[in-house]
Write a protein that holds these residues in place. Structure first.
Motif, PDB file in Angstrom:
ATOM      1  N   GLU A  54      -5.183  15.867 -20.982  1.00 23.27           N
ATOM      2  CA  GLU A  54      -5.370  15.240 -19.677  1.00 23.27           C
ATOM      3  C   GLU A  54      -4.182  15.380 -18.742  1.00 23.27           C
ATOM      4  O   GLU A  54      -4.072  14.676 -17.767  1.00 23.27           O
TER       5      GLU A  54
ATOM      6  N   GLN B 272      -1.055  16.249 -12.643  1.00 20.31           N
ATOM      7  CA  GLN B 272      -1.642  15.151 -11.880  1.00 20.31           C
ATOM      8  C   GLN B 272      -0.563  14.338 -11.181  1.00 20.31           C
ATOM      9  O   GLN B 272       0.476  14.045 -11.754  1.00 20.31           O
TER      10      GLN B 272
ATOM     11  N   PRO C 221      -7.165  11.320 -10.615  1.00 19.44           N
ATOM     12  CA  PRO C 221      -8.093  12.410 -10.318  1.00 19.44           C
ATOM     13  C   PRO C 221      -7.502  13.502  -9.412  1.00 19.44           C
ATOM     14  O   PRO C 221      -8.188  14.406  -8.997  1.00 19.44           O
TER      15      PRO C 221
ATOM     16  N   TYR D   7      -8.837  17.258  -5.786  1.00 20.21           N
ATOM     17  CA  TYR D   7      -9.409  15.996  -6.233  1.00 20.21           C
ATOM     18  C   TYR D   7     -10.600  16.307  -7.127  1.00 20.21           C
ATOM     19  O   TYR D   7     -11.576  16.908  -6.683  1.00 20.21           O
ATOM     20  N   ARG D   8     -10.543  15.919  -8.387  1.00 19.11           N
ATOM     21  CA  ARG D   8     -11.647  16.133  -9.328  1.00 19.11           C
ATOM     22  C   ARG D   8     -12.644  14.991  -9.217  1.00 19.11           C
ATOM     23  O   ARG D   8     -12.259  13.828  -9.195  1.00 19.11           O
TER      24      ARG D   8
ATOM     25  N   GLN E 239     -14.803  14.282 -11.508  1.00 19.50           N
ATOM     26  CA  GLN E 239     -14.812  13.674 -12.838  1.00 19.50           C
ATOM     27  C   GLN E 239     -13.368  13.691 -13.329  1.00 19.50           C
ATOM     28  O   GLN E 239     -12.648  14.644 -13.088  1.00 19.50           O
ATOM     29  N   GLU E 240     -12.949  12.667 -14.024  1.00 17.37           N
ATOM     30  CA  GLU E 240     -11.540  12.585 -14.393  1.00 17.37           C
ATOM     31  C   GLU E 240     -11.132  13.513 -15.524  1.00 17.37           C
ATOM     32  O   GLU E 240      -9.967  13.758 -15.740  1.00 17.37           O
TER      33      GLU E 240
ATOM     34  N   TRP F  24     -10.068  16.746 -17.272  1.00 16.75           N
ATOM     35  CA  TRP F  24      -9.520  18.033 -16.882  1.00 16.75           C
ATOM     36  C   TRP F  24      -9.768  19.100 -17.946  1.00 16.75           C
ATOM     37  O   TRP F  24      -9.385  20.235 -17.781  1.00 16.75           O
TER      38      TRP F  24
ATOM     39  N   TYR G 227     -14.527  20.243  -7.650  1.00 20.04           N
ATOM     40  CA  TYR G 227     -13.420  19.525  -7.043  1.00 20.04           C
ATOM     41  C   TYR G 227     -13.409  19.782  -5.549  1.00 20.04           C
ATOM     42  O   TYR G 227     -14.042  20.706  -5.049  1.00 20.04           O
TER      43      TYR G 227
END
Length: 112
Positions: free
Chosen positions: A27, A56, A60, A86-87, A89-90, A92, A98
């Protein structure tokens, strides 16, 4: 120039296969570097560059600056960009859509 772009398409495809990123990191936002290749029209150019995924900055959102050079059609184009992604869904570690925004600086050099 259209002949140059037509002959560059197989090269762009081959580069995208051989330079594809490896297994995604946890992540962390896939910290690392990667290639940028593409073709443009008006001016007809081949674009080459690198991007750096800095990870990050919020859960997100990641920061991904990049630099590109374009050549062809009697123009050399240099670009520097500071992009934020910006995703939706969190996670990765899988592909998902995105949205991106950022600041860019471009310089064009015209050959006679």
């Amino acid at each position: 120039m259209k002949k140059l772009i037509g002959s560059a398409l197989p090269l762009v495809f081959a580069l995208s296969l051989f330079l594809a990123p490896g297994a995604p990191a946890a992540e962390s936002g896939n910290i690392g570097m990667g290639p940028r290749v593409g073709l443009t029209s008006n001016p007809d150019q081949v674009m080459l560059g690198l991007h750096y995924s800095a990870g990050q900055i919020a859960p997100p959102v990641r920061f991904q600056p990049n630099a590109e050079i374009g050549f062809g059609d009697h123009v050399t184009l240099l670009e520097l960009n500071a992009d934020f992604h910006y995703r939706f869904q969190e996670s990765w570690d899988v592909w998902n859509p995105y949205a991106g925004a950022g600041l860019g600086y471009a310089m064009a050099f015209v050959d006679g």
